[in-house]
Design an enzyme around this catalytic site. Structure first.
Site, short mmCIF file in Angstrom:
data_model
loop_
_atom_site.label_atom_id
_atom_site.label_comp_id
_atom_site.label_asym_id
_atom_site.label_seq_id
_atom_site.Cartn_x
_atom_site.Cartn_y
_atom_site.Cartn_z
CE1 TYR A 80 2.86 5.59 -3.27
CE2 TYR A 80 1.78 3.65 -4.19
CZ TYR A 80 2.89 4.25 -3.65
OH TYR A 80 4.05 3.53 -3.51
N GLY A 81 -2.92 8.88 -3.79
CA GLY A 81 -4.23 9.31 -4.32
C GLY A 81 -4.20 10.61 -5.08
CB CYS A 85 -2.69 1.06 -2.66
SG CYS A 85 -2.90 2.79 -3.05
CG ASN A 86 -9.19 1.00 -3.01
OD1 ASN A 86 -10.24 0.55 -3.44
ND2 ASN A 86 -8.77 0.70 -1.80
CB THR A 87 -4.53 5.17 -5.65
OG1 THR A 87 -5.41 5.78 -4.69
CG2 THR A 87 -4.16 6.18 -6.71
CB CYS A 128 -10.19 4.84 -0.19
SG CYS A 128 -8.75 5.59 0.58
CB THR A 129 -6.44 1.59 2.24
OG1 THR A 129 -5.98 2.92 2.00
CG2 THR A 129 -5.85 0.65 1.23
CG HIS A 130 -6.88 5.70 4.86
ND1 HIS A 130 -6.08 5.17 3.87
CD2 HIS A 130 -6.05 6.26 5.77
CE1 HIS A 130 -4.81 5.43 4.17
NE2 HIS A 130 -4.76 6.07 5.32
CD GLU A 170 -2.65 8.12 7.32
OE1 GLU A 170 -1.71 8.83 7.63
OE2 GLU A 170 -2.54 7.07 6.65
CG ASP A 207 -1.81 1.21 1.30
OD1 ASP A 207 -2.40 1.54 0.26
OD2 ASP A 207 -1.92 1.84 2.37
CB SER A 208 0.13 4.78 -0.67
OG SER A 208 -1.09 4.76 0.04
N1 DGL Z 1 -4.08 3.73 -0.08
C1 DGL Z 1 -4.77 4.76 -0.83
C2 DGL Z 1 -5.95 4.12 -1.56
O1 DGL Z 1 -6.50 3.12 -1.14
C3 DGL Z 1 -5.24 5.90 0.04
C4 DGL Z 1 -4.14 6.77 0.56
C5 DGL Z 1 -3.32 7.43 -0.53
O2 DGL Z 1 -3.80 8.41 -1.14
O3 DGL Z 1 -2.23 6.98 -0.77
O4 DGL Z 1 -6.37 4.63 -2.56
#
Ligand code: DGL
Length: 283
Positions: A46-47, A77-79, A188-190, A156, A14-15
């Site tokens: 990463y987003g 990571c979704n992005t 998104c992971t969060h 976070e 993940d990012s």
């Molecule tokens: N991990 C990113 C996602 O799931 C979210 C955080 C980021 O922007 O890196 O898209």
């Protein structure tokens, strides 16, 4: 050494720390498996970055994990899943599981009204990866998307159940409720951390799809189908690598997992080109 494929670890990246929501589900589903988690904390987020940059980062991380002999790669990571899956598939010979397909599949199976909402980072939403995946599975489903960048820092910070979180959720999501979606993908992971406030704003009629849970199911299925599962009597070990000093990762990670993380190593991907050794163990 006669080590069979099944005994290798699952690699997850993940990012940053958010992908631990995916790791948590993978460990819950497959407690017998070893995992190696990579959080690119020095280059987070990463987003907000371009697809080109996210693809380059993803390939670097994948190469680091493959050198550690993983049997399957989870792009938590979704992005990164949205923009780099094809590039990763072209490079790697092991199975790769992104979070988009599993989430999209669940959304299509869940919706009754045929209207699905998808929320994610700017990068994920701009890529239209969820909309494309959902349409591939069912042309008829209407997909309404919304980028919700503020959810990431809120999660976070641990601000997941206060006035700021509620106001932010209302501001982002009111439009989606008015559109009449009956299913909302937390892309998104969060976002699973904000499930409570998101569910409150969306109301009882809307089902939330947690990509993390669906991804864990997909991982289990692929390993099972390929004879790559470790015996269920085993208990897996978990290792963590990050690219920035680990203190913040450990603090948020402990809260996220609801337990103490194991050893967290700080590594530099530049050094990885010359040497495979982690730079050092922190805390
Ligand atoms: N991990 C990113 C996602 O799931 C979210 C955080 C980021 O922007 O890196 O898209």
């Amino acid at each position: 050494m006669g080590i069979t494929l099944a005994w290798k670890a699952i690699g997850i990246f993940d990012s940053g720390v958010g992908g631990l929501t995916v790791l948590k589900e993978v460990v819950k589903t497959l407690p017998q498996e070893d995992t190696i988690y990579f959080g690119d904390t020095a280059r987070f987020p990463y987003g907000t970055k371009s697809p080109e940059t996210v693809i380059r980062y993803s390939l670097e991380i994948a190469s680091f994990l493959v050198k550690r002999d993983i049997k399957l790669l989870v792009v938590a990571c979704n992005t990164a899943s949205a923009v780099s899956l094809e590039a990763l598939q072209n490079e790697l010979s092991i199975p790769i599981v992104g979070v988009i397909e599993p989430g999209a599949r669940r959304a299509v199976a869940t919706t009754r009204s045929g209207k699905v909402g998808v929320i994610g980072t700017e990068g994920t939403i701009k890529s239209s990866a969820y909309a494309k995946a959902i349409k591939r599975m069912n042309q008829e489903v209407e997909v309404i998307t919304r980028a919700c960048p503020m959810f990431v820092p809120l999660a976070e910070e641990g601000w997941v159940d206060n006035e700021v979180a509620r106001l932010t959720a209302r501001t982002y999501l009111q439009g989606l409720t008015e559109e009449g979606v009956d299913t909302l993908v937390l892309g998104c992971t969060h976002y699973p951390l904000l499930k409570g406030v998101i569910a409150d704003v969306m109301g009882n009629g809307v089902k939330l799809v947690d990509s993390a849970e669906e991804t864990a199911r997909a991982v289990a299925e692929i390993l099972r189908n390929n004879g790559l599962l470790r015996p269920s009597s085993e208990k897996g070990n978990h290792h963590y690598f990050v690219t920035d000093v680990p203190a913040g990762f450990i603090r948020i990670g402990n809260r996220l997992l609801g337990e103490k993380l194991g050893d967290v190593y700080q590594v530099s991907l530049d050094d990885n080109r010359e040497s495979e050794e982690p730079k050092g163990e922190a805390e």
